[in-house]
Design a protein around this motif. Sequence first.
Motif, PDB file in Angstrom:
ATOM      1  N   PHE A   1       5.134   4.984  47.953  1.00  0.00           N
ATOM      2  CA  PHE A   1       3.831   5.450  47.487  1.00  0.00           C
ATOM      3  C   PHE A   1       2.947   4.248  47.140  1.00  0.00           C
ATOM      4  CE2 PHE A   1       6.642   9.016  46.808  1.00  0.00           C
ATOM      5  CZ  PHE A   1       5.857  10.146  47.040  1.00  0.00           C
TER       6      PHE A   1
ATOM      7  N   TRP B   1       0.849   8.987  40.645  1.00  0.00           N
ATOM      8  CA  TRP B   1       1.669   9.858  41.492  1.00  0.00           C
ATOM      9  C   TRP B   1       2.558  10.786  40.653  1.00  0.00           C
ATOM     10  CZ3 TRP B   1       0.078   9.812  46.273  1.00  0.00           C
ATOM     11  CH2 TRP B   1      -0.431   8.634  46.847  1.00  0.00           C
TER      12      TRP B   1
ATOM     13  N   GLN C   1       3.668  14.132  42.224  1.00  0.00           N
ATOM     14  CA  GLN C   1       4.470  13.941  43.425  1.00  0.00           C
ATOM     15  C   GLN C   1       5.852  13.394  43.050  1.00  0.00           C
ATOM     16  OE1 GLN C   1       0.996  12.952  43.358  1.00  0.00           O
ATOM     17  NE2 GLN C   1       0.827  15.043  44.167  1.00  0.00           N
ATOM     18  N   ARG C   2       5.877  12.515  42.068  1.00  0.00           N
ATOM     19  CA  ARG C   2       7.153  11.951  41.626  1.00  0.00           C
ATOM     20  C   ARG C   2       8.031  13.029  41.004  1.00  0.00           C
ATOM     21  NH1 ARG C   2       7.597   6.174  38.414  1.00  0.00           N
ATOM     22  NH2 ARG C   2       9.816   5.818  38.833  1.00  0.00           N
TER      23      ARG C   2
ATOM     24  N   TYR D   1       7.933  16.216  41.653  1.00  0.00           N
ATOM     25  CA  TYR D   1       8.322  17.200  42.663  1.00  0.00           C
ATOM     26  C   TYR D   1       9.410  16.666  43.594  1.00  0.00           C
ATOM     27  CZ  TYR D   1       7.897  20.520  46.536  1.00  0.00           C
ATOM     28  OH  TYR D   1       8.158  21.464  47.510  1.00  0.00           O
TER      29      TYR D   1
ATOM     30  N   ILE E   1      -4.689  14.386  44.442  1.00  0.00           N
ATOM     31  CA  ILE E   1      -3.253  14.344  44.167  1.00  0.00           C
ATOM     32  C   ILE E   1      -2.924  14.938  42.799  1.00  0.00           C
ATOM     33  CG2 ILE E   1      -2.779  12.420  45.714  1.00  0.00           C
ATOM     34  CD1 ILE E   1      -2.837  10.536  43.347  1.00  0.00           C
TER      35      ILE E   1
ATOM     36  N   LYS F   1      -2.342  19.449  43.246  1.00  0.00           N
ATOM     37  CA  LYS F   1      -1.009  18.857  43.402  1.00  0.00           C
ATOM     38  C   LYS F   1      -0.089  19.703  44.264  1.00  0.00           C
ATOM     39  CE  LYS F   1       0.417  20.766  38.910  1.00  0.00           C
ATOM     40  NZ  LYS F   1      -0.883  21.434  38.648  1.00  0.00           N
TER      41      LYS F   1
ATOM     42  N   VAL G   1      -0.987  19.276  47.914  1.00  0.00           N
ATOM     43  CA  VAL G   1      -0.585  17.933  48.338  1.00  0.00           C
ATOM     44  C   VAL G   1       0.919  17.866  48.540  1.00  0.00           C
ATOM     45  CG1 VAL G   1      -0.418  15.518  47.609  1.00  0.00           C
ATOM     46  CG2 VAL G   1      -2.565  16.768  47.286  1.00  0.00           C
ATOM     47  N   ASN G   2       1.685  18.389  47.609  1.00  0.00           N
ATOM     48  CA  ASN G   2       3.146  18.341  47.713  1.00  0.00           C
ATOM     49  C   ASN G   2       3.651  19.144  48.911  1.00  0.00           C
ATOM     50  OD1 ASN G   2       3.178  16.750  45.444  1.00  0.00           O
ATOM     51  ND2 ASN G   2       3.766  18.395  44.045  1.00  0.00           N
TER      52      ASN G   2
ATOM     53  N   LEU H   1       3.069  17.036  51.958  1.00  0.00           N
ATOM     54  CA  LEU H   1       4.063  15.968  52.050  1.00  0.00           C
ATOM     55  C   LEU H   1       5.428  16.514  52.452  1.00  0.00           C
ATOM     56  CD1 LEU H   1       3.162  13.725  48.976  1.00  0.00           C
ATOM     57  CD2 LEU H   1       2.745  13.255  51.392  1.00  0.00           C
ATOM     58  N   ASP H   2       5.775  17.687  51.957  1.00  0.00           N
ATOM     59  CA  ASP H   2       7.019  18.335  52.381  1.00  0.00           C
ATOM     60  C   ASP H   2       7.029  18.522  53.899  1.00  0.00           C
ATOM     61  OD1 ASP H   2       9.100  18.855  50.645  1.00  0.00           O
ATOM     62  OD2 ASP H   2       8.159  20.624  49.757  1.00  0.00           O
TER      63      ASP H   2
END
Length: 373
Positions: A101, A112, A115-116, A118, A346, A350, A353-354, A357-358
Amino acid sequence: MTKRRWLGLAAAGMGATAAAVTAGFFVERKVDHTRRAGAPGADELGSLHSDALTVRTEDGVSLHAEVDEVAPYSEEAAKTRPVSRVGKPRRRVAPDPTVVFVHGYALNLDCWHFQRAYFRGKHRLVFYDQRSHGRSGRSDKAHATIDQLGDDLRQVIEELVPEGPVVLVGHSMGGMSIMAFAERHRDLFDERVTGVALMSTTAGGLKTHHIVSRLIPDSIGGQVGSRVIAGLARAPQLVDSLRRRGSNIGFLVAEQFAFGGDVPASYVEFVNNMLAATSFQVLAEFFPNFDTLDKYGALGAFAEVPTTILSGTEDVLTSVGHSRKMAQRIGGAKLVECAGAGHMVILEQKDRVNTALDELLAAAAAGPTSQVS
């Protein structure tokens, strides 16, 4: 300029000052009310950490980094891992990539947080503070460039991810850092990178004076912005005193420029604190990069890997048009537009966004349609 013109400007300036004082009173009341109404849990934002690591750059700057590890992968699972893009020979690697990241301008790795939280435990995660930001060491002015940030990313990968596939996730200036890395270290990018997410960023054509006013002509806009920043940089302590942690002015700026809609006051406070922690001198050193940035030539590398481009439709710093332009230049790129979100998408969206990214990580893990032994 005529005397009448000068008098007119002076009167306008006095009027603007009076308006600012009056507005300031209402700003104080508005921000105090918003803060009192803030959602609980503000102290939790940015609280996720692991052991501190140090990456030493070639010019001697110490970068603060953290790695969230996962349990070792099984050898049996590794044998079924697709191994290469078409035409790009590569040895077999672990089934899951390390996700690196890269944060944006005036922020730090804490941005982050969601994201961190998740992805922690699901993938190996690498976070670091870019030079002169967060807990990293200060750069000299000559190395406060986007190209240098690309070189720093190479150093981080080589030291903290010495083997296996890598997925790069960059926000704002972090996305620019990834583009500079791809441009300056194409061999390493081709060999190791299996997926990229570029969020709230641009490859070039950013007109920073438009953030102040769309009425400023482009022909002089770049000069105006640079001169204003350079002038303020002569008294950085004064500027930093206005931007101090917890200031109402900083809170209002963060609210207006970082988000597209209503968000919990804790989110605004979180961003405001990261901004305030970055000295104005650092902001001034990096600022000239944005008007001169041109990384469109580097985008060809991203067509070789799954690439997600994500932006908030209400981003006033790097507008969604920049994301659309990059998506047009990268064959096969997935464009995700988050309706109503601003620059700090982000945080603001969130979950969206997650999810994106998944999906990117799944595409990176799927590999090519044919294997190369």
